[in-house]
Design a protein around this motif. Structure first.
Motif, PDB file in Angstrom:
ATOM      1  N   LEU A 150      81.850  74.257 -16.532  1.00  0.00           N
ATOM      2  CA  LEU A 150      82.272  75.590 -16.630  1.00  0.00           C
ATOM      3  C   LEU A 150      81.870  76.501 -17.632  1.00  0.00           C
ATOM      4  N   GLU A 151      81.153  77.442 -17.633  1.00  0.00           N
ATOM      5  CA  GLU A 151      80.824  78.142 -18.670  1.00  0.00           C
ATOM      6  C   GLU A 151      81.428  79.540 -18.617  1.00  0.00           C
ATOM      7  N   TYR A 152      82.103  80.139 -19.528  1.00  0.00           N
ATOM      8  CA  TYR A 152      83.002  81.148 -19.333  1.00  0.00           C
ATOM      9  C   TYR A 152      83.188  82.164 -20.568  1.00  0.00           C
ATOM     10  N   ARG A 172      80.596  80.679 -14.907  1.00  0.00           N
ATOM     11  CA  ARG A 172      79.595  80.092 -13.888  1.00  0.00           C
ATOM     12  C   ARG A 172      79.461  78.569 -13.932  1.00  0.00           C
ATOM     13  N   LEU A 173      79.001  78.123 -13.156  1.00  0.00           N
ATOM     14  CA  LEU A 173      78.720  76.495 -12.956  1.00  0.00           C
ATOM     15  C   LEU A 173      77.079  76.359 -13.628  1.00  0.00           C
ATOM     16  N   LYS A 174      77.007  75.795 -14.905  1.00  0.00           N
ATOM     17  CA  LYS A 174      75.907  75.620 -15.462  1.00  0.00           C
ATOM     18  C   LYS A 174      74.857  74.909 -14.780  1.00  0.00           C
ATOM     19  N   ILE A 187      76.383  80.035  -8.751  1.00  0.00           N
ATOM     20  CA  ILE A 187      77.829  79.840  -8.749  1.00  0.00           C
ATOM     21  C   ILE A 187      78.585  80.532  -9.763  1.00  0.00           C
ATOM     22  N   PHE A 188      79.103  81.819  -9.735  1.00  0.00           N
ATOM     23  CA  PHE A 188      80.011  82.796 -10.658  1.00  0.00           C
ATOM     24  C   PHE A 188      81.138  83.280  -9.920  1.00  0.00           C
TER      25      PHE A 188
END
Length: 68
Positions: free
Chosen positions: A7-9, A19-21, A26-27
């Motif tokens: 999870l990058e946030y 989003r899922l890297k 997927i955001f």
């Protein structure tokens, strides 16, 4: 089945946005990091459910090897 994703946030106007890297598209967002995590999980589940039920009669698959 359990799957692991990154999870990058970041913060945007007071919201946690992420989003899922590993899964393009997927955001989600949330007022807290916990809410963001749940919303991203829901977005992933909905995307996977759509993939399972969408009719795709003309779609073919082929494995590729890519050198990087």
């Amino acid at each position: 089945m359990l799957r692991r994703f990154t999870l990058e946030y970041w913060m945007d106007a007071g919201w946690y946005v992420g989003r899922l890297k590993e899964v393009p598209g997927i955001f989600s967002q949330g007022e807290s990091i916990d809410e963001l995590e749940e919303n991203v999980k829901d977005a992933y589940r909905m995307m996977m459910a759509d993939e399972d039920t969408a009719p795709r009669p003309d779609v073919h698959t082929k494995e590729l090897t890519v050198e990087v």
